[in-house]
Motif scaffolding. Structure first.
Motif, PDB file in Angstrom:
ATOM      1  N   CYS A 178       0.865  -1.229   0.019  1.00 26.33           N
ATOM      2  CA  CYS A 178       0.176   0.033  -0.128  1.00 26.33           C
ATOM      3  C   CYS A 178       1.008   1.295  -0.086  1.00 26.33           C
ATOM      4  O   CYS A 178       1.558   1.424   0.766  1.00 26.33           O
ATOM      5  N   THR A 179       0.621   2.040  -1.062  1.00 27.30           N
ATOM      6  CA  THR A 179       1.180   3.555  -1.032  1.00 27.30           C
ATOM      7  C   THR A 179       0.586   4.408  -0.268  1.00 27.30           C
ATOM      8  O   THR A 179       0.944   5.699  -0.393  1.00 27.30           O
ATOM      9  N   GLY A 180      -0.547   4.406   0.201  1.00 30.92           N
ATOM     10  CA  GLY A 180      -1.484   5.483   0.653  1.00 30.92           C
ATOM     11  C   GLY A 180      -1.908   6.539  -0.163  1.00 30.92           C
ATOM     12  O   GLY A 180      -2.064   7.405   0.032  1.00 30.92           O
ATOM     13  N   CYS A 181      -2.301   5.882  -1.493  1.00 27.02           N
ATOM     14  CA  CYS A 181      -2.814   6.762  -2.512  1.00 27.02           C
ATOM     15  C   CYS A 181      -4.188   7.483  -2.405  1.00 27.02           C
ATOM     16  O   CYS A 181      -4.845   8.322  -2.906  1.00 27.02           O
ATOM     17  N   GLU A 182      -5.102   6.639  -1.422  1.00 28.42           N
ATOM     18  CA  GLU A 182      -6.362   6.905  -1.087  1.00 28.42           C
ATOM     19  C   GLU A 182      -7.470   6.601  -2.002  1.00 28.42           C
ATOM     20  O   GLU A 182      -8.415   7.061  -2.072  1.00 28.42           O
ATOM     21  N   MET A 183      -6.988   5.960  -3.284  1.00 25.00           N
ATOM     22  CA  MET A 183      -8.060   5.534  -4.353  1.00 25.00           C
ATOM     23  C   MET A 183      -9.137   4.846  -3.753  1.00 25.00           C
ATOM     24  O   MET A 183     -10.164   4.981  -3.899  1.00 25.00           O
ATOM     25  N   CYS A 184      -8.676   3.830  -2.910  1.00 30.44           N
ATOM     26  CA  CYS A 184      -9.684   2.862  -2.283  1.00 30.44           C
ATOM     27  C   CYS A 184     -10.660   3.651  -1.476  1.00 30.44           C
ATOM     28  O   CYS A 184     -11.779   3.266  -1.325  1.00 30.44           O
ATOM     29  N   LEU A 195      -7.213   6.217   6.106  1.00 29.38           N
ATOM     30  CA  LEU A 195      -5.908   5.938   5.921  1.00 29.38           C
ATOM     31  C   LEU A 195      -5.310   6.259   7.463  1.00 29.38           C
ATOM     32  O   LEU A 195      -5.872   7.051   8.264  1.00 29.38           O
ATOM     33  N   ALA A 200      -3.793   2.169   4.002  1.00 27.42           N
ATOM     34  CA  ALA A 200      -5.365   2.087   4.104  1.00 27.42           C
ATOM     35  C   ALA A 200      -5.653   1.130   5.230  1.00 27.42           C
ATOM     36  O   ALA A 200      -4.833   0.110   5.510  1.00 27.42           O
ATOM     37  N   CYS A 217      -7.414  -0.112  -6.668  1.00 30.04           N
ATOM     38  CA  CYS A 217      -6.055  -0.282  -6.204  1.00 30.04           C
ATOM     39  C   CYS A 217      -5.208  -0.905  -7.522  1.00 30.04           C
ATOM     40  O   CYS A 217      -5.191  -2.010  -7.935  1.00 30.04           O
ATOM     41  N   ARG A 219      -2.145  -1.174  -7.151  1.00 31.07           N
ATOM     42  CA  ARG A 219      -1.010  -1.740  -6.501  1.00 31.07           C
ATOM     43  C   ARG A 219      -1.228  -3.342  -6.115  1.00 31.07           C
ATOM     44  O   ARG A 219      -0.526  -3.814  -5.682  1.00 31.07           O
ATOM     45  N   ALA A 221      -2.912  -3.906  -3.831  1.00 33.73           N
ATOM     46  CA  ALA A 221      -2.679  -4.100  -2.282  1.00 33.73           C
ATOM     47  C   ALA A 221      -4.056  -4.305  -1.420  1.00 33.73           C
ATOM     48  O   ALA A 221      -3.712  -4.466  -0.186  1.00 33.73           O
ATOM     49  N   ILE A 222      -5.236  -4.204  -1.813  1.00 36.20           N
ATOM     50  CA  ILE A 222      -6.191  -4.522  -1.339  1.00 36.20           C
ATOM     51  C   ILE A 222      -7.046  -5.743  -2.022  1.00 36.20           C
ATOM     52  O   ILE A 222      -7.103  -5.855  -3.039  1.00 36.20           O
TER      53      ILE A 222
END
Ligand code: SF4
Ligand code: SF4
Length: 241
Positions: A178-184, A195, A200, A217, A219, A221-222
């Motif tokens: 997770c890069t913390g991009c907040e898209m999810c 976040l 996330a 996501c 990445r 990541a979820i």
């Protein structure tokens, strides 16, 4: 169907009047509805004319209605006191807003959508929110009462449990990806993701397992537990085998 009710009520209030109904298809699905339409014609004297109205205009103190009965091929001319347009039923104005607040889906016509038309006809996609009546689709009083009874029984069953269980299909985050991009966070319709320290975090109580976050996501990541991409692909392969 409600046009037949209007015609019948009109006849009861104006015994020496006559109702004319221009129609293309008579929609009277339901127990006893066909008989009701027949009674409206035979006992209340409503005249059903298959065809469209071609012209309306005021003529002295009447409204002139011109049309054609396509079954007989005859032109029809009626001097009416009142003309009523039988509109299709639409969701009430607040439906979109309440759907947004409660996070309930809507169908293509804008009515609140049930979770499944056959298996979950009174449940919404949001756990604990149930549907009854014309908020879900056009329906009459007996149907509404039956559905409201079913929804009430579901609520009683829910509240009478000592503890509540949740479906095991909830999202989980692979923190290392997770890069913390907040898209999810933006994509989640149930506001179940926030976040924390740049990663996330899923609130499993709020998560409904819809999978919007996994689709968003970039990445990977979820994912949704018990419905991962690999499991879905394997199910598809098993179906195709
Ligand atoms: S979209 Fe993926 S990478 Fe971005 S915050 Fe959510 S889980 Fe992390
Ligand atoms: S699966 Fe993802 S998008 Fe859907 S409710 Fe759960 S956290 Fe939100």
């Amino acid at each position: 169907m409600y046009t037949a009710k209007h015609a019948s009520l009109y006849k009861h209030h104006v015994p020496d009047g006559r109702a004319y109904v221009f129609y293309i298809d008579i929609r009277s699905g339901g127990k006893g509805y066909e008989e009701f339409v027949q009674r409206t014609m035979e006992e209340d004297g409503a005249i059903y004319l298959r065809g469209r109205v071609s012209k309306l205009y005021r003529h002295n103190d009447k409204i002139k209605v011109l049309g054609t009965d396509t079954l007989t091929g005859q032109n029809v001319e009626i001097d009416a006191d009142m003309v009523v347009l039988a509109l299709a039923m639409q969701p009430s104005k607040g439906t979109a807003e309440i759907a947004k607040v409660l996070k309930i889906g809507r169908d293509k016509d804008g009515f609140l959508a049930e979770a499944h038309p056959k298996l979950k006809p009174v449940e919404s996609v949001t756990a604990g929110i149930f549907l009854a009546g014309a908020a879900q689709a056009p329906k009459d009083i007996p149907e509404t009462v039956a559905q409201a009874g079913a929804a009430a029984a579901k609520v009683i069953a829910l509240l009478s449990q000592a503890s509540l269980s949740h479906a095991p299909t909830v999202a989980r985050v692979r923190r290392s990806h997770c890069t913390g991009c907040e898209m999810c966070v933006t994509a989640c319709p149930y506001h179940a993701i926030r976040l924390e320290n740049g990663k996330a975090v899923v609130n499993e109580v709020l998560c409904e397992g819809c999978g919007s976050c996994t689709a968003t996501c970039l990445r990977a990541a979820i994912e949704v537990k018990n419905a991962t991409q690999m499991q879905v692909f394997e199910m598809i392969e098993a179906c195709l085998a």
